[in-house]
Design an enzyme around this catalytic site. Structure first.
Site, PDB file in Angstrom:
ATOM      1  N   LYS A   1       0.856  -1.201   0.000  1.00  0.00           N
ATOM      2  CA  LYS A   1       0.000   0.000   0.000  1.00  0.00           C
ATOM      3  C   LYS A   1       0.889   1.248   0.000  1.00  0.00           C
ATOM      4  O   LYS A   1       2.080   1.166   0.342  1.00  0.00           O
ATOM      5  CB  LYS A   1      -0.912  -0.015   1.233  1.00  0.00           C
TER       6      LYS A   1
ATOM      7  N   TYR B   1      12.880  32.413  -1.927  1.00  0.00           N
ATOM      8  CA  TYR B   1      11.634  33.097  -1.551  1.00  0.00           C
ATOM      9  C   TYR B   1      11.656  33.527  -0.095  1.00  0.00           C
ATOM     10  O   TYR B   1      12.099  32.789   0.787  1.00  0.00           O
ATOM     11  CB  TYR B   1      10.450  32.147  -1.727  1.00  0.00           C
TER      12      TYR B   1
HETATM   13  C1  PLP Z   1      -0.325  -0.835   7.208  1.00  0.00           C
HETATM   14  C2  PLP Z   1      -0.899  -1.903   8.026  1.00  0.00           C
HETATM   15  C3  PLP Z   1      -0.080  -2.871   8.629  1.00  0.00           C
HETATM   16  C4  PLP Z   1       1.429  -2.837   8.579  1.00  0.00           C
HETATM   17  O1  PLP Z   1       1.954  -2.051   9.613  1.00  0.00           O
HETATM   18  P1  PLP Z   1       3.558  -1.957   9.807  1.00  0.00           P
HETATM   19  O2  PLP Z   1       3.711  -1.222  11.079  1.00  0.00           O
HETATM   20  O3  PLP Z   1       4.069  -1.196   8.630  1.00  0.00           O
HETATM   21  O4  PLP Z   1       4.050  -3.336   9.839  1.00  0.00           O
HETATM   22  C5  PLP Z   1      -0.703  -3.930   9.279  1.00  0.00           C
HETATM   23  N1  PLP Z   1      -2.033  -3.990   9.367  1.00  0.00           N
HETATM   24  C6  PLP Z   1      -2.849  -3.053   8.835  1.00  0.00           C
HETATM   25  C7  PLP Z   1      -4.326  -3.180   8.985  1.00  0.00           C
HETATM   26  C8  PLP Z   1      -2.304  -1.975   8.158  1.00  0.00           C
HETATM   27  O5  PLP Z   1      -3.117  -1.049   7.641  1.00  0.00           O
END
Ligand code: PLP
Length: 411
Positions: free
Chosen positions: A50, A292
């Site tokens: 993701k 700027y």
């Molecule tokens: C993003 C996510 C994870 C992973 O978390 P990390 O701390 O990056 O390992 C696990 N479970 C869910 C539901 C997530 O959204």
């Protein structure tokens, strides 16, 4: 309408790009896999891609993770899933965010596993599954104390009972998500969540058995990287993880907790280097202003390097006057404001710096005769008052991700 071939820029060396050490990603997943399976169990491994794989490039990371032994890949919506499918990824995909009703049919056609907390999207998915001759794979999310997605147990069981009657709907898993593992070394709250989760799993398995389904086929999962690193002994049939696969510890507190538990050190390897190059060198007389708002004034004759990138590329404007970059193995400070497409750095003390020098914005730079220089995502996060997750994830998706060792190309 005339259609211009995209090839005009295809082979050009970019102005700003991201190099990914694929071997590091693969090795990290192998390390996590060894840890998860050290106790003789064989949980499925679900790696996060993701957020453009936390900025690492969705497809590149997906391939490296599969090579390292990941069984599933996790996305945050149907659009990310579609990109992976279009690129030929056949691995099981899981959406960590509940899918709205109007995306349910697309999710089913992508064979995307869905977090389920409402009847309506699940019914839409089941209807689509019947129409498409497929099955809607649903993971019921239990409320254990995070209060984001998640259903209290009685409602979850009622939803499950209803969905067991629905042709096309398949209850594949039960899941939850910890609220507070990374931010503390006191894990009482997480343990309470895990107990609630275990009770929920048992109750749902009981219902499945009652209804003539195989309770042992139900997948259960509530881990993230921190939980996997700290408590590999916890029972689960699927483990979700993100940050650790990218070679970063979830937090200082998680490292400390691992030490307190007396664990053997686990080596994780960051995989991302964010680079640009010096576009122009410019001398500014003493007293001259830069950028700027005239927020920087040269207190001495100053040699500037101009970098052809800025907040359009995800380089945070709050790094104005605060960030540092690496040139020729040395740190050089960002001076003046970060603009949309230009950043100035002070190269006065960087011997021999010249146009086209490679600049590291994030990651390590090797340079002859210099010590190993590195700007870690944790350090940039501290400059910005945020977490390293956000630092890598916000690197603009338009920038090319290239395997380290290959000449960077725009596309
Ligand atoms: C993003 C996510 C994870 C992973 O978390 P990390 O701390 O990056 O390992 C696990 N479970 C869910 C539901 C997530 O959204």
């Amino acid at each position: 309408m005339s259609h211009r071939e995209p090839s005009a820029c295809a082979a050009l060396r970019p102005l700003c790009w991201v190099e990914i050490d694929r071997a590091a990603l693969t090795a990290n997943v192998r390390t996590l896999s060894t840890r998860a399976r050290s106790l003789g169990r064989q949980p499925l491994l679900a790696a996060m891609v993701k957020g453009n794989a936390y900025g690492h490039g969705r497809l590149l990371a997906a391939q490296a993770f599969i090579e390292g032994g990941a069984d599933w890949l996790c996305v945050a919506d149907v659009f990310e899933a579609a990109e992976l499918r279009d690129a030929g990824v056949t691995a099981p995909l899981y959406n960590v965010v509940a899918t709205p009703s109007d995306h349910a049919a697309a999710a089913v056609s992508l064979d995307l596993r869905m977090v389920t907390v409402d009847l309506e999207p699940a019914l839409c998915a089941a209807a689509a599954a019947r129409a498409q001759g497929r099955v809607a794979r649903l993971h019921l999310k239990l409320e254990t104390g995070t209060h984001r997605q998640g259903l209290p147990l009685p409602q979850l069981l009622a939803l499950a009972a209803r969905l067991l009657d629905e042709e096309g709907a398949h209850i594949e898993g039960i899941c939850s998500h910890y609220a507070d593992v990374e931010d503390t070394t006191d894990h009482a709250f997480a343990e309470a969540q895990r107990h609630r989760f275990d009770a929920g799993c048992a109750a749902l398995r009981g219902l499945l058995a009652q209804r003539g389904r195989d309770p042992d086929a139900l997948l259960s999962h509530t881990s993230n990287s921190a939980a996997l690193l700290l408590w590999p002994e916890h029972q689960a049939t699927l483990l979700r993880f993100g940050i650790a696969a990218f070679g970063l510890w979830p937090s200082k507190e998680t490292s400390l907790s691992a030490q307190h538990l007396g664990q053997r050190p686990i080596a994780l390897h960051p995989a991302l280097t964010w680079k640009t190059r010096v576009l122009q060198i410019k001398d500014v007389e003493e007293g001259g202003y830069v950028g700027y708002g005239r927020t920087f004034r040269a207190l001495r004759p100053t040699r500037l390097g101009l970098l052809p990138m800025g907040y359009a590329d995800g380089y945070d404007r709050r790094l104005s006057g605060r960030g540092q970059v690496l040139v020729r193995g040395r740190r050089a400070p960002v001076v003046g404001r970060v603009a949309m497409n230009l950043v100035a750095i002070d190269l006065t003390d960087t011997k021999g710096a010249s146009v086209d020098d490679e600049v590291v914005l994030l990651g390590a730079q090797e340079s002859q005769g210099q010590e190993h220089a590195e700007i870690r995502a944790e350090e940039m996060a501290a400059w910005l008052g945020t977490i390293h997750y956000e630092v890598t994830t916000r690197i603009a998706e338009r920038l090319p991700r290239v395997p380290a060792g290959m000449a960077p190309r725009w596309r």
